[in-house]
Structures are given as C-alpha cells and as structure tokens.
Design a protein around this motif. Structure first.
Motif, mmCIF file in Angstrom:
data_model
loop_
_atom_site.group_PDB
_atom_site.id
_atom_site.type_symbol
_atom_site.label_atom_id
_atom_site.label_comp_id
_atom_site.label_asym_id
_atom_site.label_seq_id
_atom_site.Cartn_x
_atom_site.Cartn_y
_atom_site.Cartn_z
ATOM 1 N N SER A 156 46.407 72.038 -4.844
ATOM 2 C CA SER A 156 47.124 72.391 -6.071
ATOM 3 C C SER A 156 46.949 73.851 -6.466
ATOM 4 O O SER A 156 47.735 74.378 -7.251
ATOM 5 C CB SER A 156 46.657 71.500 -7.222
ATOM 6 N N GLY B 218 51.363 74.336 -2.744
ATOM 7 C CA GLY B 218 51.001 73.113 -3.454
ATOM 8 C C GLY B 218 51.649 73.019 -4.820
ATOM 9 O O GLY B 218 52.086 71.946 -5.253
ATOM 10 N N LEU B 219 51.730 74.131 -5.524
ATOM 11 C CA LEU B 219 52.376 74.144 -6.839
ATOM 12 C C LEU B 219 53.868 73.832 -6.713
ATOM 13 O O LEU B 219 54.427 73.062 -7.501
ATOM 14 C CB LEU B 219 52.175 75.497 -7.513
ATOM 15 N N ARG C 275 54.613 70.172 -5.864
ATOM 16 C CA ARG C 275 54.437 69.294 -7.018
ATOM 17 C C ARG C 275 55.529 69.490 -8.073
ATOM 18 O O ARG C 275 55.660 68.683 -8.981
ATOM 19 C CB ARG C 275 53.065 69.546 -7.647
ATOM 20 N N ARG D 62 55.557 71.923 -10.253
ATOM 21 C CA ARG D 62 54.937 72.406 -11.485
ATOM 22 C C ARG D 62 55.581 73.697 -11.963
ATOM 23 O O ARG D 62 56.047 74.523 -11.166
ATOM 24 C CB ARG D 62 53.441 72.623 -11.272
ATOM 25 N N ARG E 287 46.859 68.514 -13.162
ATOM 26 C CA ARG E 287 46.794 69.571 -12.151
ATOM 27 C C ARG E 287 46.947 69.020 -10.732
ATOM 28 O O ARG E 287 47.582 69.657 -9.884
ATOM 29 C CB ARG E 287 45.464 70.312 -12.244
ATOM 30 N N GLU E 288 46.376 67.857 -10.462
ATOM 31 C CA GLU E 288 46.221 67.416 -9.084
ATOM 32 C C GLU E 288 47.283 66.438 -8.590
ATOM 33 O O GLU E 288 47.538 66.374 -7.387
ATOM 34 C CB GLU E 288 44.835 66.771 -8.906
ATOM 35 N N ALA F 161 50.435 64.587 -7.188
ATOM 36 C CA ALA F 161 51.628 65.038 -6.473
ATOM 37 C C ALA F 161 52.896 64.449 -7.070
ATOM 38 O O ALA F 161 53.998 64.840 -6.685
ATOM 39 C CB ALA F 161 51.520 64.650 -4.995
ATOM 40 N N ARG G 124 52.817 63.343 -13.720
ATOM 41 C CA ARG G 124 52.444 64.564 -14.427
ATOM 42 C C ARG G 124 53.150 64.648 -15.779
ATOM 43 O O ARG G 124 52.547 65.046 -16.788
ATOM 44 C CB ARG G 124 52.782 65.799 -13.585
#
Length: 473
Positions: free
Chosen positions: A9, A14-15, A18, A20, A387-388, A390, A395
C-alpha cells in the motif's frame, strides 16, 4: 481469471491498484513515465477483487487525462493474439470502460479505438455498449456490417443473433440498425428482435423443472432430491413451506432440522429461522457442530437472516466461537446490538484483522458496526483497514466508520477521499473534507464542473456552497 497480485500500500502501484485518492495525488507528483507505467499496469491487469461491484474506470480515465497519457499500451493489449484465445470479459472489460470514459471527455483516439475493437475484438459487445452511450448515429451505423458478419445466415447464426439482440445491455445500436433499409441489415435485425421476444415469452410459459407437492413432507423430499442432484433448493423450499406448513407440522420440521437428510435439513433450518421458532437457535448450533459442511453453511446463513431479539441475545454467547457461527454472531451484534455490545464488536474487529487480514469478508459488518455504535477507540484499527485493504468497497465503508469515530477524519482521510475511485466515498468526502485545505476547494470545484461525475457527488459538493465554501463553477 487469476487473483490479482496487489503491491504494498505504500507504493505508487499499490495505491493505484486500490483506487485510493492518494494514488492520483502521488501519480501527479511522480515522474510521468513512472506514473504512466503504473497506470497501464492497473488498466491492463484488472486489480479489482470483484469487477462487478468495484469502480476503477473513471478513476483511471481521469488520471490518463491529467497525465496526458497515450493509448498505445491499451491498443496493444486489446488487439493482442490472446484476445482470440482468452475471451473472458474480465481480460478487456476495464480497458474498454476506461476508453468509454475517455471518449466522453472528448478523446477522439479512444472513440476510434472502441470502434475498431467493436468491429474485430472478442468482447465486441462490451465495446458496443460503451459506444452506444458515447458515439453518434453515423459512427454506430458503420458497425452494422462488421457486427452482423459475426452471425452467419444459418439457423444457428440467426439464433445467436436473436440472443445477442435480446440480451444487449444498451439497445440503441440495435434499434438504429433495425431502421436500416438494407435487407441484410434492417430486416435481419427486426426478425432477430421478434425472435427474441418470442423466446422470452416461451421461457415465461415453459416449466422450469420439477415442482414440489403441496405438503410439508413433499416439500422436504423435493429439497432432498435437489440436494442429491447438486442443487441447493433450501431457499425455494422454505418459501413453499411458508405456504403449506401448519402448527401441527412443527414436529416434522423440528425432526428434519435436527437430523434429517442434508437437503431436507437445510430447508427446515431455513424455514424455522425465518419463522423465529423458539427451538431453532439450538438446532442451528447443533447443525454447525455435528452437521456436514453444507448443513453447517446453511445453518449459519439461516442465522444471519434471523430477525428478532432472540438472535441478538444468542449472538452475545456465540461471539466467542472461533468458527463461522462466531463470525455471524459478531456481524449480528455489529448491525443490531446496543452500545453495551461495543467491546464485543471491537474485540471481534481486532481479531478478524489480526487473524484474517484487512480483506476478510467478515470485516464488512464489523466496520459498519464500529461506525454505527460510534466506537471511538476503533479508529486505529479502522485506519489500518482503510490503508491496507485491496477492496475499494470495504475502504469506502471504513471511511464512513471513520467519519463517525475519528475526529481527525475531516482533515485527514476525507481530503484524500475526494480523489477516490468509488463515488460513494467521494460523496462522503465532499460532505466532510475540511475546506481550509486549498486542495479541497480546488477539487470540489472540479467535481462540481465534471460532466462525468455522479449526481449524488455533485449534490454533496453543492451542499457545501455558502458558509463553508464559495464555489464558482
């Protein structure tokens, strides 16, 4: 389709995988080549846990616009030889949806790429649906020939064409082609539409399979026959039992739920749980402890659906169990318990994160419950899940819980959420983000003016106009 490999993350990839908001912010601050490589990696290898409910396409399309990204990688992916070998929509669906959004933003190269793929690609129907929303009549008319060429003029081809017309998600192209004066286009589409309507009428009249007799024993036998064929009929059988069961049948149903054959036992448990029979909770516990895997799953499912205070009271005892019934009890308390259950819900939330990680399905009701009960000391573990995980759906629900439990949410995660891939998360952020941050004011203006943004998000943005923020859009 293989499960996607999700990067840590804390990385740009990773961001972005996801979805985010920080993914967009970091991509815009990173070297352009690095950001585009990560973006293409996401679009060409769908990172979503469940592509049917998680959003990414608008999120990635906006980032292509902000980075002035080209479409060469998407083009190579769509027209790779693998397209003819792997025809699953999951391989190309995200790329096609991104192109659709880019076309709506005026990217003519995206529109042309969609037309090319609709004419020759394996997932042509998805591309055609995207074009149905964005292309003009002239552009759609040029596709009539290539699309109809997929269906040979044979009985099998005409049947496949009728099914394609009948099941089309966006009917606009087919309606447009039905007006074509050419015999090989308009007449053929009209005949396919008539055949599709006839097929639908036939399906409504045609019996779908064996049906139970109208007695409790006959319904239970029918459920057992279905189980032996590999078909779970516990739900339909329970609905039939509602119609036929009388008070004198209770003993028969209790016997079936206690030790009947698996199919009948599942149906009886389902019915007794919905009827809130006073003995069903003990039967559910026994089914989980000594029943087969199928029976135990049915018992847990039946319990999750139980209304009433008795189910909540029993959850306070079962929540200590380390199995599926314990997880179901925790979910029941999270959704329906009182403030006195906050320590139990918090304990279950921490335990699930510790033992199963931030993507566990059992987290969904617990996260919701932490927000519903206002468990302030849950904020730390909720921030970890945010944060973590997926899952952009989880989220978003975690963000909602943080809004109710974390005093720093308005100046922290709420700001990032304005760039999130999920519209419900952006809507939440529009309601809570602290407008003293210059980034917030600028982002709210962009969301309010963006024609691709969801109406609910724009309504939330406009609700901030006035005392909080003067939006000139």
């Amino acid at each position: 389709m293989f499960d996607p490999v999700i990067a840590p993350s804390g990385t740009l990839l990773g961001l972005l995988q996801r979805g985010r908001g920080d993914g967009t912010l970091h991509a815009l601050a990173a070297p352009r080549a690095e950001a585009l490589a990560a973006l293409n990696h996401c679009v060409l290898g769908d990172p979503r846990q469940d592509w049917r409910v998680e959003n990414r396409s608008l999120y990635y399309a906006r980032l292509y616009l902000d980075l002035h990204g080209g479409l060469e990688e998407i083009e190579a992916h769509l027209f790779d030889v693998e397209d003819q070998l792997d025809t699953e929509e999951s391989r190309t669906g995200l790329a096609l949806a991104v192109l659709g959004h880019l076309a709506s933003y005026g990217r003519h190269d995206a529109l042309l790429l969609l037309r090319r793929y609709a004419a020759g690609g394996a997932s042509w129907a998805w591309a055609l649906d995207e074009l149905a929303l964005r292309d003009d009549d002239a552009g759609l008319r040029t596709l009539a020939g290539p699309v109809l060429a997929r269906f040979p003029a044979t009985p099998e081809g005409e049947a496949a064409l009728a099914a394609a017309v009948r099941d089309a998600y966006e009917p606009r192209p087919w309606r447009l082609w039905a007006e074509d004066p050419r015999e090989t286009v308009g007449a053929r589409i009209r005949a396919a539409r008539e055949q599709g309507s006839f097929d639908r009428w036939q399906r409504q009249l045609r019996p779908t399979g064996p049906r139970p007799g109208w007695s409790v024993r006959a319904v239970l036998d029918w459920a057992q026959e279905g189980h032996e064929r590999g078909t779970d009929l516990s739900g339909p059988a329970a609905r039939c039992l509602v119609a036929v069961a009388a008070p004198e049948d209770r003993a028969t149903l209790l016997d079936a739920a206690a030790g009947g054959p698996d199919g009948a036992r599942r149906a009886a448990l389902h019915y007794l749980a919905e009827a809130q029979d006073p003995g069903v909770l003990d039967l559910i516990e026994c089914a989980v402890d000594d029943g087969s895997h199928a029976v135990a799953d049915a018992a847990v499912t039946a319990y999750r659906r139980m209304p009433g205070e008795a189910a909540v009271d029993r959850a306070r005892r079962w929540i200590r169990r380390p199995d599926a019934l314990g997880a179901a009890a925790a979910g029941t308390l999270a959704c329906r318990g009182g403030t006195q259950d906050s320590p139990r819900v918090l304990g279950a939330l921490r335990e699930i994160v510790r033992t199963q990680g931030p993507d566990a399905p059992a987290l969904y009701p617990l996260v919701d419950g932490a927000g519903r009960l206002g468990i302030v000391c849950a904020a730390a573990v909720l921030r970890h899940v945010y944060r973590e995980t997926a899952s952009s759906q989880l989220r978003g629900r975690t963000a909602t819980a943080l809004a109710a439990t974390d005093p720093s949410f308005a100046t922290g995660f709420a700001v990032e959420c304005l760039w999130d891939c999920e519209e419900t998360t952006r809507e939440l952020a529009a309601l809570h983000a602290e407008t003293g941050d210059a980034r917030v004011a600028d982002r709210l203006r962009r969301l309010a003016a963006d024609p691709a943004e969801e109406a609910e998000v724009q309504t939330a943005v406009r609700n901030r106009i006035g005392p909080d923020l003067d939006l000139q859009v």
